[in-house]
Write an enzyme that holds these catalytic residues in place. Structure first.
Site, PDB file in Angstrom:
ATOM      1  N   SER A  99       1.025  -1.582  -0.015  1.00 15.66           N
ATOM      2  CA  SER A  99      -0.308   0.109   0.227  1.00 15.66           C
ATOM      3  C   SER A  99       0.829   1.397   0.281  1.00 15.66           C
ATOM      4  O   SER A  99       0.706   2.566  -0.505  1.00 15.66           O
ATOM      5  CB  SER A  99      -0.856   0.112   1.380  1.00 15.66           C
ATOM      6  OG  SER A  99      -1.654  -1.184   1.268  1.00 15.66           O
ATOM      7  N   ASP A 142       3.496  -8.439  10.195  1.00 12.29           N
ATOM      8  CA  ASP A 142       3.949  -8.738   9.619  1.00 12.29           C
ATOM      9  C   ASP A 142       4.999  -7.935  10.146  1.00 12.29           C
ATOM     10  O   ASP A 142       6.388  -8.687  10.219  1.00 12.29           O
ATOM     11  CB  ASP A 142       4.039  -9.509   8.220  1.00 12.29           C
ATOM     12  CG  ASP A 142       2.707  -9.601   7.499  1.00 12.29           C
ATOM     13  OD1 ASP A 142       2.706 -10.408   8.556  1.00 12.29           O
ATOM     14  OD2 ASP A 142       3.511 -10.383   6.530  1.00 12.29           O
ATOM     15  N   GLU A 162       5.497 -18.398   7.943  1.00  7.83           N
ATOM     16  CA  GLU A 162       4.687 -19.153   6.442  1.00  7.83           C
ATOM     17  C   GLU A 162       5.808 -18.858   5.983  1.00  7.83           C
ATOM     18  O   GLU A 162       5.342 -19.779   3.942  1.00  7.83           O
ATOM     19  CB  GLU A 162       3.698 -18.283   6.469  1.00  7.83           C
ATOM     20  CG  GLU A 162       3.793 -17.379   6.178  1.00  7.83           C
ATOM     21  CD  GLU A 162       1.803 -16.426   5.032  1.00  7.83           C
ATOM     22  OE1 GLU A 162       1.845 -14.950   5.698  1.00  7.83           O
ATOM     23  OE2 GLU A 162       0.745 -17.378   5.400  1.00  7.83           O
ATOM     24  N   VAL A 218      -6.261 -15.745  12.492  1.00  6.84           N
ATOM     25  CA  VAL A 218      -7.055 -15.883  14.452  1.00  6.84           C
ATOM     26  C   VAL A 218      -5.527 -14.429  14.879  1.00  6.84           C
ATOM     27  O   VAL A 218      -6.016 -13.778  15.249  1.00  6.84           O
ATOM     28  CB  VAL A 218      -6.569 -16.786  15.094  1.00  6.84           C
ATOM     29  CG1 VAL A 218      -5.899 -16.182  16.244  1.00  6.84           C
ATOM     30  CG2 VAL A 218      -7.326 -17.675  14.353  1.00  6.84           C
ATOM     31  N   GLN A 219      -4.731 -14.577  14.070  1.00 10.27           N
ATOM     32  CA  GLN A 219      -3.513 -13.358  14.082  1.00 10.27           C
ATOM     33  C   GLN A 219      -3.997 -11.601  13.678  1.00 10.27           C
ATOM     34  O   GLN A 219      -3.512 -10.938  14.479  1.00 10.27           O
ATOM     35  CB  GLN A 219      -2.601 -14.067  13.735  1.00 10.27           C
ATOM     36  CG  GLN A 219      -1.602 -15.166  14.018  1.00 10.27           C
ATOM     37  CD  GLN A 219      -1.136 -15.871  13.110  1.00 10.27           C
ATOM     38  OE1 GLN A 219       0.444 -15.513  12.463  1.00 10.27           O
ATOM     39  NE2 GLN A 219      -1.213 -16.324  12.134  1.00 10.27           N
ATOM     40  N   ASN A 243       5.671   2.044  36.119  1.00 12.46           N
ATOM     41  CA  ASN A 243       6.719   2.479  35.364  1.00 12.46           C
ATOM     42  C   ASN A 243       8.127   3.269  35.556  1.00 12.46           C
ATOM     43  O   ASN A 243       7.472   4.624  35.371  1.00 12.46           O
ATOM     44  CB  ASN A 243       7.160   2.569  34.102  1.00 12.46           C
ATOM     45  CG  ASN A 243       7.642   2.849  32.860  1.00 12.46           C
ATOM     46  OD1 ASN A 243       8.385   2.423  32.740  1.00 12.46           O
ATOM     47  ND2 ASN A 243       7.122   3.518  31.623  1.00 12.46           N
TER      48      ASN A 243
END
Ligand code: ATP
Length: 751
Positions: A114, A159, A258, A293-294, A528
């Site tokens: 994109s 990814d 994959e 699902v990811q 923190n």
């Protein structure tokens, strides 16, 4: 930051490629930032397909149109792949649509494809307009009115394959999904002593596979950038899993990207791995392909936050870009928002893909950057079934690990990494039970490789923890323990009391020479609030716990007009409150750092009444637990309720200890492992060199660094137990304006 010119711009915003959790947060921030700046915002539905089709796909957005979307996965304005946009005619039509809708700025939220497309459109812009004029599709004056298309891209792809940004929107949420799934699979695999092969997404990028292996404690990982030599994996993999079983593991998990290949570039599929393992291990092996699902589910706190900050920055970018300037990728580098020339990022991404496809794996790894390679090394050490045997020439050090403070998710992960890395270097590792109390009482055990099995994913603190700070005779007792057990170095994983205790030991070195050993503090607290590190282990998990709880709280109020005052932890540090406010779209965040005055509360009451009168159904105020000692959560609830006079009701939600519990988030597991590895390496170096540094490890500007504890002492407000300067405070203005009812004054939907 440059001032935005006071000319009206119309900004088109589209989401494209595969959907990614967090896209909605970016959209919300982009629309509201545009409106706040006096520009108009137009959503282009269904990505480039909508851009080419025009018409109804172009939807003007007002402030409320992006209310209540941040917690939703996917993208509310849709995304689609578009073959038409790959053609010149398609892009010509897209340019015509943009001009006809008066859009002079474009924000593209999507993956590398994109963003490549966006860059192409920008570079072709002048030519496209000339062609449109020549073909009499638009008038020449129109083309003159839009001499440039100001463009900014935001990397959004689970990814995480976009160069130029450390993280793409969606990758963190995908890691959450994978970790949840693999944690679940590990439990069933351990029950049956089974082997599972889990396939995760990533065609050319092993980020998800590698990080999920690191954060789930899987036994093996296969990624495109670091392939096994030829078919050696068919022997190595079963051998490694068998050795793991012999060492006491009950489950075996292999993670396969994959796009995994061998060094010849031949694909290695999950199914092939299953066949090989079944044949060579003579046991049943199951394959789980996580697939979509990811992509699904609610975005993680990080993706909501980053989406918000990136959407905001992208609008600032297009509104302040000088005429003719090159389009920029708005990304994250070292935990800060950055801009980088889009064409360079697109080219760098293309080069990695080309290197993987051309089997030039060294080049691919180099392009991914050094921290990717470091992670591969760390994973390779941690997933060994047993450590390397100690070298006879090297003195075996005895290094102790303890935790001190409140429990923080990720402490076990850090302990496991420290123990295994120490053992693999040939040293002995000691676990101290119950913090400094254990060191006083000598409650210490030697830890072996398998003693920390399963600790990567476990919340809480297996070693035991408390807030004991050594005083008086305790120092003598600790010195005895160190001498009796010949401890050569100490790693403290914990919070404020741990840092304080470690510093006290070092200040007693003259009286107790036993304390002349290296001591390293690893920040682990949900608050923190520690100096020397921008982030502590545990804070991300707590933030996710808060955001999930707030999602549920919001849903509980569907049928009523209600305002919630949600109290979160943090002691005197407002990190959790502000970040939770940003990630959940709260109207108001109360911080100790800013204080709360009666005038503030009066204004908040007025705003609440005005917006509920205007049709608002849900209000959300987030209050840090120590925001103000008098204006307590209960006080605020009573005040708002009384002043609301039946217009809305008010409820309190004190989230309490659920913020400290739960399994660590993937981010905390990764951070814990990274910091623990470097800490142990440093302890070993110091102990071998005979030096006795007293240091804190931290992550600052993306760099892991050590700082003297004494130096840090000067950077804290000891009474309020927080650093004097806190980097995240600069995000307050963004949180404030995004939460307001909007320039139009209408606020019918929740934030
Ligand atoms: P993900 O990482 O989730 O796959 P992506 O943005 O890489 O997201 P792609 O399918 O590669 O997804 O690209 C999305 C759309 O961008 C394509 O459908 C196409 O319309 C456009 N596009 C991609 N590459 C090009 C290109 N080289 N030229 C023109 N348009 C392109």
């Amino acid at each position: 930051m440059k001032e935005i010119e006071k000319i009206t711009h119309r900004i088109g915003i589209l989401t494209s490629g595969g959907d990614a959790p967090g896209m909605n947060a970016a959209l919300r921030a982009a629309v509201r930032t545009a409106l706040e700046a006096g520009a108009e915002a137009v959503a282009i539905r269904e990505g480039y397909r909508g851009l080419v089709e025009g018409g109804d796909a172009f939807r003007p957005m007002d402030w409320d149109a992006v209310g209540g979307i941040m917690h939703q996965g996917g993208t509310v304005i849709g995304t689609a792949r578009s073959e038409a946009f790959r053609t010149r005619e398609g892009r010509l039509q897209a340019a015509q649509n943009l001009v006809e809708h008066g859009i002079d700025c474009l924000i593209v939220i999507g993956g590398d494809g994109s963003l490549t497309a966006a860059d192409l459109l920008h570079h072709e812009w002048t030519g496209l307009l000339a062609e449109l004029v020549e073909g009499r599709r638009i008038a020449a004056e129109m083309a003159e009115r839009y001499p440039r298309l100001a463009l900014a891209g935001i990397g959004a792809s689970i990814d995480n394959d976009m160069a130029g940004t450390d993280m793409s929107i969606g990758a963190d949420s995908a890691l959450h999904r994978i970790a949840e799934a693999v944690d679940g699979i590990s439990a069933t695999a351990a029950s049956h002593q089974r082997t599972f092969v889990v396939e995760v997404m990533g065609r050319h990028c092993g980020y998800l596979a590698l990080m999920s292996c690191l954060s789930t404690g899987a036994d093996a990982v296969l990624i495109p950038e670091a392939p096994p030599a030829g078919d050696t994996w068919t022997d190595i993999l079963p051998r490694r899993l068998r050795a793991g079983r012999e060492a006491g593991r009950r489950d075996s998990i292999v993670i396969v990207a994959e796009g995994a290949v061998d060094s010849e570039g031949r694909p290695i599929t999950a199914e092939q791995v299953r066949r090989v393992l079944e044949e060579k291990m003579a046991e049943e092996v199951r394959v789980t392909i996580l697939g979509h699902v990811q992509r699904g589910g609610a975005p993680s706190a990080y993706d909501r936050l980053m989406g918000t900050l990136l959407g905001h920055a992208a609008v600032r970018e297009v509104l302040t870009a000088a005429p003719g300037s090159e389009p920029q990728l708005i990304g994250v580098r070292h935990n800060r928002i950055i801009r980088k020339a889009l064409d360079e990022c697109v080219e760098a991404t293309r080069q990695v893909t080309a290197a993987v496809e051309g089997n030039d794996f060294n080049q691919a790894l180099e392009l991914r950057g050094s921290s990717f390679s470091d992670t591969i090394d760390t994973v390779q050490t941690l997933l060994r079934s047993l450590p390397h045997p100690p070298s006879p020439e090297r003195r075996r050090l005895r290094l102790a690990v303890l935790s001190s403070g409140g429990p923080a998710p990720g402490m076990n992960t850090a302990t496991r990494a420290a123990v295994r890395i120490g053992l693999d270097e040939g040293h002995q590792m000691l676990g101290v039970h119950g913090g400094f109390r254990g060191l006083i009482d000598g409650d210490i055990e030697e830890l072996g490789w398998m003693s920390v099995r399963g600790w990567t994913t476990a919340g809480g603190c297996e070693l035991g923890i408390n807030r004991t700070i050594p005083r008086g005779k305790d120092f003598y007792a600790i010195a005895r323990t160190i001498e009796d057990l010949s401890i050569d170095g100490l790693l403290m994983i914990g919070g404020w009391s741990g840092f304080d205790s470690a510093l006290r030991l070092t200040r007693k070195r003259e009286a107790f020479p036993a304390f002349e050993i290296p001591i390293i503090c690893l920040p682990a607290t949900i608050n923190n609030n520690l100096p020397g590190s921008e982030l502590s282990v545990g804070a991300d998990t707590a933030l996710n716990a808060i955001v999930e709880a707030v999602d549920k709280i919001k849903q509980s109020a569907v049928a009523s007009r209600r305002c919630f005052v949600v109290e979160v932890m943090g002691r005197y540090c407002g990190y959790l409150a502000l970040m939770a406010g940003l990630a959940s779209g709260a109207e108001r965040v109360y911080l100790n750092e800013e204080g709360v005055t009666i005038a503030d509360l009066e204004k908040d009451v007025e705003d609440l009444i005005a917006s509920f009168k205007d049709g608002k159904r849900l209000g959300l105020m987030i209050r840090n637990e120590e925001a103000n000692p008098c204006y307590t959560t209960q006080f605020m609830v009573s005040l708002f309720e009384e002043e609301g006079r039946g217009l809305f009701d008010v409820r309190q939600a004190i989230l309490g200890h659920l913020q400290q519990g739960g399994n660590p988030s993937p981010f905390d597991r990764i951070l814990a492992t990274r910091l623990a590895k470097r800490s142990v390496e440093r302890l070993i170096d110091e102990a071998e060199a005979g030096t006795a540094g007293a240091l804190a490890i931290g992550l600052n500007n993306g760099v892991v660094e050590f700082t003297e504890l004494e130096t840090l002492r000067r950077h804290v407000d000891a009474d309020l137990q927080r650093p004097k300067t806190q980097w995240w405070m600069e995000l307050r203005p963004i949180a404030q304006f995004l939460a307001q009812p909007g320039p139009s004054g209408s606020a019918k939907t929740p934030a």
